[in-house]
Scaffold this motif. Sequence first.
Motif, PDB file in Angstrom:
ATOM      1  N   UNK A 265       0.696  -1.192  -0.030  1.00  0.00           N
ATOM      2  CA  UNK A 265       0.021  -0.061  -0.016  1.00  0.00           C
ATOM      3  C   UNK A 265       0.805   1.422  -0.087  1.00  0.00           C
ATOM      4  N   UNK A 266       0.582   2.182  -0.738  1.00  0.00           N
ATOM      5  CA  UNK A 266       1.170   3.352  -0.887  1.00  0.00           C
ATOM      6  C   UNK A 266       0.695   4.464  -0.207  1.00  0.00           C
ATOM      7  N   UNK A 267      -0.293   4.340   0.493  1.00  0.00           N
ATOM      8  CA  UNK A 267      -0.998   5.402   1.236  1.00  0.00           C
ATOM      9  C   UNK A 267      -1.674   4.641   2.612  1.00  0.00           C
ATOM     10  N   UNK A 268      -1.421   5.304   3.704  1.00  0.00           N
ATOM     11  CA  UNK A 268      -1.800   4.866   4.866  1.00  0.00           C
ATOM     12  C   UNK A 268      -3.351   4.629   4.759  1.00  0.00           C
ATOM     13  N   UNK A 269      -3.817   3.463   5.396  1.00  0.00           N
ATOM     14  CA  UNK A 269      -5.417   3.319   5.507  1.00  0.00           C
ATOM     15  C   UNK A 269      -5.921   4.347   5.976  1.00  0.00           C
ATOM     16  N   UNK A 270      -5.934   4.980   6.898  1.00  0.00           N
ATOM     17  CA  UNK A 270      -6.682   5.768   7.542  1.00  0.00           C
ATOM     18  C   UNK A 270      -6.919   7.024   6.778  1.00  0.00           C
ATOM     19  N   UNK A 271      -6.065   7.399   5.644  1.00  0.00           N
ATOM     20  CA  UNK A 271      -6.509   8.530   4.604  1.00  0.00           C
ATOM     21  C   UNK A 271      -7.754   8.035   4.034  1.00  0.00           C
ATOM     22  N   UNK A 272      -7.779   6.623   3.708  1.00  0.00           N
ATOM     23  CA  UNK A 272      -8.715   6.285   2.774  1.00  0.00           C
ATOM     24  C   UNK A 272      -9.988   6.043   3.536  1.00  0.00           C
ATOM     25  N   UNK A 273      -9.901   5.869   4.842  1.00  0.00           N
ATOM     26  CA  UNK A 273     -11.080   5.889   5.811  1.00  0.00           C
ATOM     27  C   UNK A 273     -11.687   7.159   5.799  1.00  0.00           C
ATOM     28  N   UNK A 274     -10.954   8.161   5.920  1.00  0.00           N
ATOM     29  CA  UNK A 274     -11.289   9.668   5.815  1.00  0.00           C
ATOM     30  C   UNK A 274     -12.037  10.081   4.471  1.00  0.00           C
ATOM     31  N   UNK A 275     -11.474   9.546   3.353  1.00  0.00           N
ATOM     32  CA  UNK A 275     -12.013   9.777   2.223  1.00  0.00           C
ATOM     33  C   UNK A 275     -13.345   9.064   2.091  1.00  0.00           C
ATOM     34  N   UNK A 276     -13.207   7.794   2.325  1.00  0.00           N
ATOM     35  CA  UNK A 276     -14.778   6.984   2.266  1.00  0.00           C
ATOM     36  C   UNK A 276     -15.505   7.752   3.107  1.00  0.00           C
ATOM     37  N   UNK A 277     -15.475   8.217   4.264  1.00  0.00           N
ATOM     38  CA  UNK A 277     -16.287   8.668   5.212  1.00  0.00           C
ATOM     39  C   UNK A 277     -16.877   9.956   4.477  1.00  0.00           C
ATOM     40  N   UNK A 278     -16.237  10.937   3.950  1.00  0.00           N
ATOM     41  CA  UNK A 278     -16.627  11.957   3.405  1.00  0.00           C
ATOM     42  C   UNK A 278     -17.450  11.803   1.993  1.00  0.00           C
ATOM     43  N   UNK A 279     -16.911  10.724   1.355  1.00  0.00           N
ATOM     44  CA  UNK A 279     -17.601  10.423   0.176  1.00  0.00           C
ATOM     45  C   UNK A 279     -18.972   9.833   0.578  1.00  0.00           C
ATOM     46  N   UNK A 280     -19.161   9.050   1.311  1.00  0.00           N
ATOM     47  CA  UNK A 280     -20.191   8.391   1.712  1.00  0.00           C
ATOM     48  C   UNK A 280     -21.243   9.474   2.402  1.00  0.00           C
ATOM     49  N   UNK A 281     -20.937  10.323   3.051  1.00  0.00           N
ATOM     50  CA  UNK A 281     -21.768  11.623   3.449  1.00  0.00           C
ATOM     51  C   UNK A 281     -22.181  12.706   2.537  1.00  0.00           C
ATOM     52  N   UNK A 282     -21.427  12.804   1.292  1.00  0.00           N
ATOM     53  CA  UNK A 282     -21.575  13.417   0.155  1.00  0.00           C
ATOM     54  C   UNK A 282     -22.871  12.833  -0.447  1.00  0.00           C
ATOM     55  N   UNK A 283     -22.718  11.674  -0.746  1.00  0.00           N
ATOM     56  CA  UNK A 283     -23.854  10.762  -1.386  1.00  0.00           C
ATOM     57  C   UNK A 283     -25.039  10.816  -0.680  1.00  0.00           C
ATOM     58  N   UNK A 284     -24.983  10.676   0.763  1.00  0.00           N
ATOM     59  CA  UNK A 284     -25.976  10.743   1.551  1.00  0.00           C
ATOM     60  C   UNK A 284     -26.930  11.893   1.454  1.00  0.00           C
ATOM     61  N   UNK A 285     -26.233  13.014   1.444  1.00  0.00           N
ATOM     62  CA  UNK A 285     -26.784  14.395   1.409  1.00  0.00           C
ATOM     63  C   UNK A 285     -27.440  14.745   0.278  1.00  0.00           C
ATOM     64  N   UNK A 286     -26.903  14.535  -1.013  1.00  0.00           N
ATOM     65  CA  UNK A 286     -27.361  14.665  -2.125  1.00  0.00           C
ATOM     66  C   UNK A 286     -28.683  13.908  -2.360  1.00  0.00           C
ATOM     67  N   UNK A 287     -28.709  12.462  -2.104  1.00  0.00           N
ATOM     68  CA  UNK A 287     -29.619  11.564  -2.528  1.00  0.00           C
ATOM     69  C   UNK A 287     -30.889  11.913  -1.417  1.00  0.00           C
ATOM     70  N   UNK A 288     -30.557  12.150  -0.392  1.00  0.00           N
ATOM     71  CA  UNK A 288     -31.531  12.731   0.775  1.00  0.00           C
ATOM     72  C   UNK A 288     -32.328  13.730   0.549  1.00  0.00           C
TER      73      UNK A 288
END
Length: 319
Positions: A70-93
Amino acid sequence: MVGFKGLFTKKTLIGLFLGQILSLFITSTGFSSSELARKGINAPTSQSLANYALLAIFYGGFLIYRRNEMKVKWYYYLLLGLVDVEANYLVVKAYQYTSLTSVMLLDCWSIPCVIILTWFFLKTKYRFKKITGVVICIVGIVLVIFSDVHASDRSQSGSNPVKGDFLVIAGATLYAVCNVSEEFFVKTVDQVELLAMLGLFGAIVSGIQISVLEREELKSIHWSSGAVLPYVGYAAAMFLFYSGVPFLLKINGSTMLNLSLLTSDMWSVLIRIFVYYEKVDWMYYVAFAAVAVGLVIYSMFEKEVDEPQGDDADELEKQ
């Protein structure tokens, strides 16, 4: 003449074409979400879960097969995943409270956010000609607000259009953060790793959020054939969209991505005309022309974006 030569480079033409393909995918997700909301299915996180699962399985398989570190620490992807999920949630909501047109109009708020974020974090410098193209694109979208179609669409919108509009603006801001982060990752790391980890952590975050917010909602949903089809269509369109985004980000950057997605409004109008046989106001055609001209102007002056070079690029990669 320099500008016209820049317009017809292979890089620019691929960026314009791929941008419109992605725009069509976004149009498909918009109609699918609107259809699900009309059928009383209000589970925005559950809609996105299938997409994240597909990303994790498909690209995760490639990642495991390659067995690269892995070239990037896993917790950076965790943060990105969290932001992406909430972005989709807000727009779909937002589709539960406001109209399809309003969602697509307010989604353009991501463009100034992306410009500011790329300028501040990625050290991208936009010159006057590029900004002119961006402004023309936004003006084209603003024109739609004054059309009769938009007015009638809002009258048929949900119970709280203002709340829905604010949800879209918040979601568009988070989308901008995701796009700029992904642009950095695909230019410095690996797009397969990005999509695999985004899918994995997006699925984990979605699963937790579903258990907290949507468990009861899912129990009450009656999944008829009319509801399954738009759900599957949404998942498929989102998977294809996410798969194509890294290519456009690597070629043309996140600003070009968000400008290209503005035409999703226009594709939705064409669908309304030829599929639902709706009449549209003439201002939609003017708006489409303005967005097209803005995209061409932005693309013509490819060299008007200054990327960090030398020591600045090295320092940025370390950051």
